[in-house]
Design a protein around this motif. Structure first.
Motif, short mmCIF file in Angstrom:
data_model
loop_
_atom_site.label_atom_id
_atom_site.label_comp_id
_atom_site.label_asym_id
_atom_site.label_seq_id
_atom_site.Cartn_x
_atom_site.Cartn_y
_atom_site.Cartn_z
N LEU A 104 0.58 -1.15 0.33
CA LEU A 104 0.12 0.14 0.12
C LEU A 104 0.77 1.34 -0.55
CD1 LEU A 104 -3.04 1.39 -0.02
CD2 LEU A 104 -2.65 1.57 2.82
N MET A 105 2.20 0.95 0.60
CA MET A 105 2.78 3.08 0.20
C MET A 105 3.10 2.50 -0.29
SD MET A 105 5.57 2.89 3.50
CE MET A 105 7.28 3.30 1.95
N ILE A 106 3.46 1.83 -1.46
CA ILE A 106 4.63 2.27 -2.69
C ILE A 106 3.39 3.01 -4.23
CG2 ILE A 106 5.31 1.04 -4.29
CD1 ILE A 106 7.18 1.55 -2.51
N GLN A 107 1.91 1.82 -3.76
CA GLN A 107 0.98 2.48 -4.26
C GLN A 107 0.91 3.66 -3.76
OE1 GLN A 107 -2.18 -0.49 -3.87
NE2 GLN A 107 -1.21 -1.98 -4.97
N CYS A 108 0.29 4.33 -3.04
CA CYS A 108 0.15 5.63 -2.84
C CYS A 108 1.17 6.37 -2.97
CB CYS A 108 -0.03 5.24 -0.72
SG CYS A 108 -1.12 4.77 -0.70
N VAL A 109 2.29 6.02 -2.70
CA VAL A 109 3.67 7.27 -3.28
C VAL A 109 2.99 7.41 -4.80
CG1 VAL A 109 6.35 7.61 -3.75
CG2 VAL A 109 5.34 7.03 -1.69
N VAL A 110 3.26 6.25 -5.84
CA VAL A 110 3.39 6.05 -7.47
C VAL A 110 1.67 7.10 -7.55
CG1 VAL A 110 2.32 5.08 -8.61
CG2 VAL A 110 4.14 3.89 -7.90
N ALA A 111 0.40 6.92 -6.50
CA ALA A 111 -0.53 7.76 -7.25
C ALA A 111 -0.17 9.18 -6.77
CB ALA A 111 -1.59 6.86 -6.17
N ALA A 112 1.03 9.83 -5.88
CA ALA A 112 0.62 10.99 -5.67
C ALA A 112 1.49 11.30 -6.64
CB ALA A 112 1.69 11.61 -4.05
N LEU A 113 2.62 10.62 -6.63
CA LEU A 113 3.74 11.27 -8.28
C LEU A 113 2.82 11.45 -9.12
CD1 LEU A 113 6.91 9.25 -7.53
CD2 LEU A 113 6.72 11.63 -6.93
N VAL A 114 1.91 10.52 -9.63
CA VAL A 114 1.16 10.70 -10.70
C VAL A 114 0.29 11.77 -10.66
CG1 VAL A 114 -0.35 9.13 -12.44
CG2 VAL A 114 1.79 8.46 -11.51
N TYR A 115 -0.59 12.36 -9.62
CA TYR A 115 -1.12 13.53 -9.39
C TYR A 115 -0.54 14.59 -9.27
CZ TYR A 115 -5.28 15.89 -7.84
OH TYR A 115 -5.83 16.92 -7.34
N PHE A 116 0.72 14.72 -8.69
CA PHE A 116 1.42 15.93 -8.40
C PHE A 116 2.54 16.91 -9.22
CE2 PHE A 116 -0.82 14.93 -4.12
CZ PHE A 116 -1.55 16.21 -3.92
N VAL A 117 2.93 15.63 -9.91
CA VAL A 117 4.42 16.19 -10.59
C VAL A 117 3.72 16.74 -12.26
CG1 VAL A 117 5.89 14.65 -12.10
CG2 VAL A 117 5.20 14.90 -9.74
N PRO A 118 2.81 16.18 -12.50
CA PRO A 118 2.60 17.17 -14.14
C PRO A 118 2.54 18.52 -12.96
CG PRO A 118 1.48 14.61 -14.15
CD PRO A 118 1.70 15.40 -12.57
N GLN A 119 1.48 18.93 -12.30
CA GLN A 119 0.99 20.62 -11.13
C GLN A 119 1.83 20.70 -11.47
OE1 GLN A 119 -2.17 19.71 -8.13
NE2 GLN A 119 -2.55 17.91 -9.24
N ASP A 120 3.26 20.47 -10.38
CA ASP A 120 3.91 21.21 -9.74
C ASP A 120 4.64 21.61 -11.12
OD1 ASP A 120 2.80 20.39 -7.94
OD2 ASP A 120 4.44 19.20 -7.26
N ALA A 121 4.92 20.57 -12.57
CA ALA A 121 5.92 21.11 -13.41
C ALA A 121 5.30 22.08 -14.31
CB ALA A 121 5.58 19.79 -14.98
N VAL A 122 3.93 22.12 -14.33
CA VAL A 122 3.84 23.44 -14.94
C VAL A 122 3.90 24.69 -14.08
CG1 VAL A 122 0.92 24.93 -15.65
CG2 VAL A 122 1.71 21.93 -16.57
N PHE A 123 3.32 24.77 -12.79
CA PHE A 123 3.29 25.17 -12.70
C PHE A 123 4.77 26.23 -11.98
CE2 PHE A 123 4.90 27.58 -7.43
CZ PHE A 123 3.44 28.33 -8.09
N LEU A 124 5.92 25.71 -11.84
CA LEU A 124 7.36 26.17 -11.77
C LEU A 124 8.10 26.01 -13.86
CD1 LEU A 124 8.74 22.70 -9.35
CD2 LEU A 124 7.70 25.24 -9.38
#
Length: 118
Positions: A46-66
């Motif tokens: 579950l921990m790895i699945q949550c980390v992967v889901a968080a990366l998939v969700y937040f990295v594109p948003q952060d990339a656009v903002f930055l």
């Protein structure tokens, strides 16, 4: 005699079990804990699945903002000190010094950019 043995046996076993050696002995079954980290991490846990889901969700948003933030910083910097290509760098430096009223400046000559410090 058997009655005496019956009463003496528990006292002898208690005396044997309460003996403590002069030097403390490490317990064989206790593991030394160096930090609060899991002993194993499963790839399908579950921990790895949550980390992967968080990366998939937040990295594109952060990339656009930055990306927008860096583009804005670049534009403000380009407006504050625009680059200009000079045909004669020495003449441009003398013109700059006369315009600013400077006499003694330190010039660092790079491959394509010169830096002037007072």
């Amino acid at each position: 005699m058997s009655l005496l043995r019956r009463f003496a046996a528990p006292a002898a076993s208690v005396a044997r079990n309460t003996f403590s050696p002069a030097v403390p002995v490490a317990r064989g079954f206790a593991a030394k804990v160096t930090s609060p980290r899991p002993l194993s991490i499963r790839g399908d846990g579950l921990m790895i699945q949550c980390v992967v889901a968080a990366l998939v969700y937040f990295v594109p948003q952060d990339a656009v903002f930055l990306g927008g933030l860096f583009w804005t910083w670049h534009n403000y910097g380009a407006k504050a000190a625009p680059k200009q290509k000079q045909a004669d760098a020495d003449a441009a430096l003398e013109e700059f010094k006369a315009k600013k009223g400077l006499e003694d400046v330190k010039v660092s000559k790079g491959r394509s950019t010169w830096y002037v410090t007072v």
